[in-house]
Design a protein around this motif. Structure first.
Motif, PDB file in Angstrom:
ATOM      1  N   GLY A  38      63.762  67.898   0.813  1.00 50.59           N
ATOM      2  CA  GLY A  38      64.714  67.294  -0.108  1.00 50.59           C
ATOM      3  C   GLY A  38      65.941  66.727   0.567  1.00 50.59           C
ATOM      4  N   SER A  39      66.335  67.315   1.697  1.00 48.85           N
ATOM      5  CA  SER A  39      67.521  66.839   2.415  1.00 48.85           C
ATOM      6  C   SER A  39      67.258  65.545   3.175  1.00 48.85           C
ATOM      7  N   GLU A  40      65.976  65.145   3.280  1.00 49.55           N
ATOM      8  CA  GLU A  40      65.620  63.969   4.075  1.00 49.55           C
ATOM      9  C   GLU A  40      65.464  62.696   3.242  1.00 49.55           C
ATOM     10  N   THR A  41      65.533  62.821   1.918  1.00 48.35           N
ATOM     11  CA  THR A  41      65.337  61.641   1.080  1.00 48.35           C
ATOM     12  C   THR A  41      66.663  61.122   0.544  1.00 48.35           C
ATOM     13  N   LYS A  42      66.714  59.826   0.318  1.00 46.62           N
ATOM     14  CA  LYS A  42      67.923  59.202  -0.231  1.00 46.62           C
ATOM     15  C   LYS A  42      67.992  59.335  -1.750  1.00 46.62           C
ATOM     16  N   TYR A  43      66.854  59.760  -2.365  1.00 43.68           N
ATOM     17  CA  TYR A  43      66.802  59.832  -3.817  1.00 43.68           C
ATOM     18  C   TYR A  43      67.409  61.138  -4.331  1.00 43.68           C
ATOM     19  N   SER A  44      67.945  61.081  -5.542  1.00 38.98           N
ATOM     20  CA  SER A  44      68.481  62.285  -6.179  1.00 38.98           C
ATOM     21  C   SER A  44      67.466  62.923  -7.113  1.00 38.98           C
ATOM     22  N   ARG A  45      66.408  62.178  -7.442  1.00 37.82           N
ATOM     23  CA  ARG A  45      65.365  62.712  -8.323  1.00 37.82           C
ATOM     24  C   ARG A  45      64.037  62.029  -8.026  1.00 37.82           C
ATOM     25  N   TYR A  46      62.966  62.720  -8.358  1.00 35.00           N
ATOM     26  CA  TYR A  46      61.616  62.197  -8.232  1.00 35.00           C
ATOM     27  C   TYR A  46      60.964  62.177  -9.609  1.00 35.00           C
ATOM     28  N   ASN A  47      59.962  61.323  -9.736  1.00 35.81           N
ATOM     29  CA  ASN A  47      59.123  61.281 -10.929  1.00 35.81           C
ATOM     30  C   ASN A  47      57.839  62.044 -10.610  1.00 35.81           C
TER      31      ASN A  47
END
Length: 379
Positions: free
Chosen positions: A235-244
């Protein structure tokens, strides 16, 4: 097997035959497929269309290297069918020293044997067009070859085996093409057409991303080739704040590449997998649409073609297809019994295609094994 060490320049000699295009004459250029998959012919062009290009003639017996993609096996042997053709300055034509080497042996040696490493050593850079073959450096590299008799023996065996593999691969490719044509014919024969909004209702399950958690994510291949798994990400490696989070039997597409046919129906394998917010998901109305039918529809090139004009923005990589445009796109949709009949036919055809694809991959593995055996003295 006894090997003799040579400089590349002792084995093959670069021959350049400049051609000055005449405006009223017609010319055909060659191209070379990577991974030893041979020469292809481009459409004829008038001389005045290529007057500003540096072009060179190609002759049967030339060992031809693409200096841009030689590092990935873009090497070919010109045949009688290339008589009178030309190549751009990017195609290096070599004549083989027949006292030392057999061209039929050198071809696989360079596109898939030890010679490929030699090419890569002479192609500095990181990737793609930055890895141009350095001609002087390549000529100074060393190659180890058996005597001519052994080269001819190996070449004879490889020619026979590779010819049979190529013949089977062509038949499998033709089978795949026929399956696509069959699907296209069936979908285009349907008179009833409705907007996708009749079938689909947007339904996303967004989850907040936690920095310490890991997530299995997916993407969608273009041309209706379905979902694929990406590497697990923290989770710390993605630029997104949420996933679908995907659910089985949902319809999903990529806003960025919907115009390229990046559409799919979620199978059990991808249930619970995550995608970014750029991948809207939709529930399908079971009273209107059959899941199996919609799976085939997502693969249909006719739908992909319809979405090509639905993008917004400029440039091929900025043509987003927003949800409203997707839902407004009309698709062929008979009643449920009609959908099930069509889906059954297409599923049977798809199984044949999938079996062919698996066999083609097995043939590719066999091809690599043959090359390995040929250049390690085991053929």
């Amino acid at each position: 097997m006894t090997l003799t060490d040579y400089a590349v320049d002792d084995v093959i000699t670069l021959i350049r035959r400049p051609v000055l295009p005449e405006g009223d004459k017609e010319y055909r250029e060659i191209g070379i497929r990577s991974f030893g998959n041979g020469i292809f012919h481009k459409e004829p062009v008038a001389g005045h269309e290529i007057a500003a290009k540096k072009v060179f003639s190609v002759e049967p017996g030339d060992l031809v290297f693409s200096n841009v993609f030689a590092w990935e096996g873009a090497v070919a042997l010109a045949a009688d069918s290339e008589e009178g053709m030309i190549g751009s300055h990017r195609f290096m034509t070599y004549r083989v020293n027949e006292k030392i080497a057999d061209a039929r042996y050198l071809l696989p040696y360079f596109h898939g044997g030890p010679g490929l490493d030699v090419i890569r050593q002479a192609s500095p850079g990181s990737a793609g067009r930055n890895r141009t073959l350095g001609i002087k450096g390549f000529g100074a590299k060393r190659v180890a070859l058996p005597d001519l008799a052994e080269q001819r023996r190996v070449a004879d065996r490889l020619d026979t085996a590779m010819s049979q593999i190529a013949q089977v691969s062509r038949k499998k490719s033709a089978s795949t093409g026929l399956t696509l044509q069959h699907a296209d014919t069936l979908f285009r024969s349907i008179e009833m057409r409705v907007p996708l909004s009749t079938v689909l209702t947007e339904s996303s399950e967004f989850v907040a991303i936690e920095p310490g958690a890991t997530y299995r994510t997916a993407g969608i291949l273009n041309r209706g080739r379905g979902l694929f798994l990406r590497p697990v990400i923290n989770g710390s490696e993605t630029k997104y704040s949420r996933y679908n989070r995907l659910r089985r039997d949902q319809f999903v597409y990529s806003k960025l590449f919907g115009w390229e046919g990046s559409l799919a129906v979620v199978t059990e394998e991808f249930a619970g997998i995550h995608v970014s917010h750029e991948f809207p998901t939709f529930d399908m109305d079971p009273e209107v649409a059959d899941v199996e039918y919609m799976t085939h529809l997502a693969r249909w090139r006719g739908l992909h073609d319809s979405l090509k004009d639905q993008g917004t923005g400029m440039g091929s990589r900025r043509q987003r297809v927003n949800v409203s445009r997707l839902l407004a796109t009309e698709v062929p949709l008979p009643d449920l019994p009609g959908q099930r009949r069509i889906a059954k036919k297409l599923t049977l055809a798809r199984r044949v295609t999938d079996g062919s694809a698996a066999q083609v991959e097995q043939l590719a593995t066999l091809r690599r094994a043959l090359l390995d055996a040929a250049f390690s003295g085991r053929l």
